[in-house]
Design a protein around this motif. Sequence first.
Motif, mmCIF file in Angstrom:
data_model
loop_
_atom_site.group_PDB
_atom_site.id
_atom_site.type_symbol
_atom_site.label_atom_id
_atom_site.label_comp_id
_atom_site.label_asym_id
_atom_site.label_seq_id
_atom_site.Cartn_x
_atom_site.Cartn_y
_atom_site.Cartn_z
ATOM 1 N N ARG A 16 49.971 35.375 37.251
ATOM 2 C CA ARG A 16 48.608 35.416 37.273
ATOM 3 C C ARG A 16 48.227 36.926 36.403
ATOM 4 O O ARG A 16 48.977 37.807 36.455
ATOM 5 C CB ARG A 16 47.661 35.839 38.516
ATOM 6 C CG ARG A 16 47.919 34.710 39.372
ATOM 7 C CD ARG A 16 46.784 33.759 39.406
ATOM 8 N NE ARG A 16 45.478 34.367 39.777
ATOM 9 C CZ ARG A 16 44.902 34.360 40.871
ATOM 10 N NH1 ARG A 16 45.606 34.185 41.896
ATOM 11 N NH2 ARG A 16 43.729 34.919 40.985
ATOM 12 N N LEU A 17 47.260 37.168 35.551
ATOM 13 C CA LEU A 17 46.822 38.375 34.739
ATOM 14 C C LEU A 17 45.789 39.166 35.459
ATOM 15 O O LEU A 17 45.646 40.251 35.170
ATOM 16 C CB LEU A 17 46.258 38.035 33.190
ATOM 17 C CG LEU A 17 47.354 37.193 32.580
ATOM 18 C CD1 LEU A 17 46.473 36.945 31.344
ATOM 19 C CD2 LEU A 17 48.377 38.129 32.250
ATOM 20 N N ALA A 18 44.932 38.412 36.443
ATOM 21 C CA ALA A 18 43.974 39.135 37.133
ATOM 22 C C ALA A 18 43.716 38.448 38.547
ATOM 23 O O ALA A 18 44.085 37.342 38.734
ATOM 24 C CB ALA A 18 42.655 39.037 36.151
ATOM 25 N N LEU A 19 43.148 39.396 39.412
ATOM 26 C CA LEU A 19 42.956 39.079 40.775
ATOM 27 C C LEU A 19 41.419 38.958 40.859
ATOM 28 O O LEU A 19 40.516 39.728 40.347
ATOM 29 C CB LEU A 19 43.567 39.791 41.652
ATOM 30 C CG LEU A 19 45.030 39.756 41.397
ATOM 31 C CD1 LEU A 19 45.691 40.816 42.752
ATOM 32 C CD2 LEU A 19 45.656 38.435 41.714
ATOM 33 N N ALA A 25 41.658 43.359 47.138
ATOM 34 C CA ALA A 25 41.759 44.129 48.348
ATOM 35 C C ALA A 25 42.775 43.740 49.296
ATOM 36 O O ALA A 25 43.634 44.751 50.185
ATOM 37 C CB ALA A 25 40.201 43.866 49.145
ATOM 38 N N THR A 26 43.195 42.798 49.415
ATOM 39 C CA THR A 26 44.201 42.220 50.450
ATOM 40 C C THR A 26 45.570 42.826 49.888
ATOM 41 O O THR A 26 46.308 43.224 50.586
ATOM 42 C CB THR A 26 44.298 40.717 50.291
ATOM 43 O OG1 THR A 26 43.161 40.128 51.033
ATOM 44 C CG2 THR A 26 45.606 40.210 51.348
ATOM 45 N N LEU A 44 37.978 52.581 38.866
ATOM 46 C CA LEU A 44 38.876 51.279 38.866
ATOM 47 C C LEU A 44 38.490 50.380 37.969
ATOM 48 O O LEU A 44 37.231 49.921 37.970
ATOM 49 C CB LEU A 44 38.820 50.655 40.457
ATOM 50 C CG LEU A 44 39.432 49.487 40.499
ATOM 51 C CD1 LEU A 44 41.085 49.740 40.759
ATOM 52 C CD2 LEU A 44 39.152 48.886 42.113
ATOM 53 N N PRO A 45 39.289 49.956 36.992
ATOM 54 C CA PRO A 45 38.892 48.919 35.926
ATOM 55 C C PRO A 45 38.626 47.641 36.489
ATOM 56 O O PRO A 45 39.451 47.166 37.404
ATOM 57 C CB PRO A 45 40.177 49.074 35.229
ATOM 58 C CG PRO A 45 41.190 49.663 36.061
ATOM 59 C CD PRO A 45 40.732 50.470 37.039
ATOM 60 N N PHE A 46 37.786 46.913 35.872
ATOM 61 C CA PHE A 46 37.525 45.665 36.179
ATOM 62 C C PHE A 46 36.672 44.803 35.045
ATOM 63 O O PHE A 46 36.238 45.628 34.017
ATOM 64 C CB PHE A 46 36.424 45.346 37.523
ATOM 65 C CG PHE A 46 35.019 45.909 37.364
ATOM 66 C CD1 PHE A 46 34.069 45.050 36.977
ATOM 67 C CD2 PHE A 46 34.805 47.372 37.390
ATOM 68 C CE1 PHE A 46 32.700 45.754 36.701
ATOM 69 C CE2 PHE A 46 33.548 47.645 37.196
ATOM 70 C CZ PHE A 46 32.495 47.077 37.126
ATOM 71 N N VAL A 47 36.713 43.727 35.113
ATOM 72 C CA VAL A 47 35.798 43.067 34.088
ATOM 73 C C VAL A 47 35.109 41.784 34.719
ATOM 74 O O VAL A 47 35.312 41.332 35.807
ATOM 75 C CB VAL A 47 36.742 42.262 32.943
ATOM 76 C CG1 VAL A 47 37.579 43.291 32.392
ATOM 77 C CG2 VAL A 47 37.686 41.363 33.655
ATOM 78 N N ARG A 48 34.070 41.596 34.015
ATOM 79 C CA ARG A 48 33.355 40.264 34.726
ATOM 80 C C ARG A 48 33.511 39.106 33.719
ATOM 81 O O ARG A 48 33.585 39.023 32.527
ATOM 82 C CB ARG A 48 31.755 40.464 34.567
ATOM 83 C CG ARG A 48 31.351 41.326 35.743
ATOM 84 C CD ARG A 48 29.844 41.595 35.738
ATOM 85 N NE ARG A 48 29.343 42.657 36.648
ATOM 86 C CZ ARG A 48 29.253 42.701 37.984
ATOM 87 N NH1 ARG A 48 29.492 41.710 38.539
ATOM 88 N NH2 ARG A 48 28.808 43.584 38.535
ATOM 89 N N ARG A 50 32.273 35.368 33.386
ATOM 90 C CA ARG A 50 31.314 34.337 33.957
ATOM 91 C C ARG A 50 30.532 35.026 35.181
ATOM 92 O O ARG A 50 30.399 34.197 35.967
ATOM 93 C CB ARG A 50 31.902 32.882 34.120
ATOM 94 C CG ARG A 50 32.356 32.435 32.739
ATOM 95 C CD ARG A 50 32.751 31.135 32.931
ATOM 96 N NE ARG A 50 33.100 30.506 31.607
ATOM 97 C CZ ARG A 50 33.676 29.243 31.600
ATOM 98 N NH1 ARG A 50 33.719 28.293 32.546
ATOM 99 N NH2 ARG A 50 34.275 28.888 30.350
ATOM 100 N N GLY A 51 30.363 36.187 35.065
ATOM 101 C CA GLY A 51 29.660 36.853 36.302
ATOM 102 C C GLY A 51 30.585 36.989 37.333
ATOM 103 O O GLY A 51 29.919 37.757 38.336
ATOM 104 N N VAL A 52 31.883 36.858 37.332
ATOM 105 C CA VAL A 52 32.491 37.104 38.512
ATOM 106 C C VAL A 52 33.645 38.241 38.272
ATOM 107 O O VAL A 52 34.394 38.326 37.195
ATOM 108 C CB VAL A 52 33.784 35.904 38.761
ATOM 109 C CG1 VAL A 52 34.270 35.966 39.740
ATOM 110 C CG2 VAL A 52 32.701 34.633 39.233
ATOM 111 N N LEU A 53 33.763 39.290 39.204
ATOM 112 C CA LEU A 53 34.610 40.451 38.777
ATOM 113 C C LEU A 53 36.217 39.792 39.029
ATOM 114 O O LEU A 53 36.494 39.266 39.797
ATOM 115 C CB LEU A 53 34.379 41.370 40.240
ATOM 116 C CG LEU A 53 33.154 41.937 40.319
ATOM 117 C CD1 LEU A 53 33.132 42.881 41.405
ATOM 118 C CD2 LEU A 53 32.890 42.851 39.124
ATOM 119 N N ARG A 54 36.746 40.723 38.139
ATOM 120 C CA ARG A 54 38.118 40.440 38.020
ATOM 121 C C ARG A 54 38.811 41.579 37.866
ATOM 122 O O ARG A 54 38.200 42.394 36.967
ATOM 123 C CB ARG A 54 38.668 39.162 36.810
ATOM 124 C CG ARG A 54 38.186 37.936 37.080
ATOM 125 C CD ARG A 54 38.979 37.156 38.309
ATOM 126 N NE ARG A 54 38.484 35.795 38.439
ATOM 127 C CZ ARG A 54 38.225 35.338 39.797
ATOM 128 N NH1 ARG A 54 38.100 36.162 40.576
ATOM 129 N NH2 ARG A 54 37.535 34.258 39.622
#
Length: 84
Positions: A16-19, A25-26, A44-48, A50-54
């Motif tokens: 997997r590239l992203a969670l 958190a787990t 903390l870096p993140f991307v969206r 399709r509207g979902v945080l990854r």
Amino acid sequence: MSESLRATPQPRFAGRLALSQRELATALGVSERTLRTWMREEGLPFVRVRGVLRFSLAAVEEWLAERELSDDKVSRIVDELVDT
């Protein structure tokens, strides 16, 4: 902390590239609320997607490594002050 992510491989994360927020958190042993605080206050870096945080595993590991270095610097400064 990034070492622990690699030291205890999670089979469901293999390849997997992203969670998701819950998965990260787990994996880190913190709450989703803590992740949101880190996103807002600590960068903390993140991307969206399709509207979902990854969360990119590579970006999170780099972010954690930067904090480890910061903690080491703080420890050295404290040690120097105590020794003075």
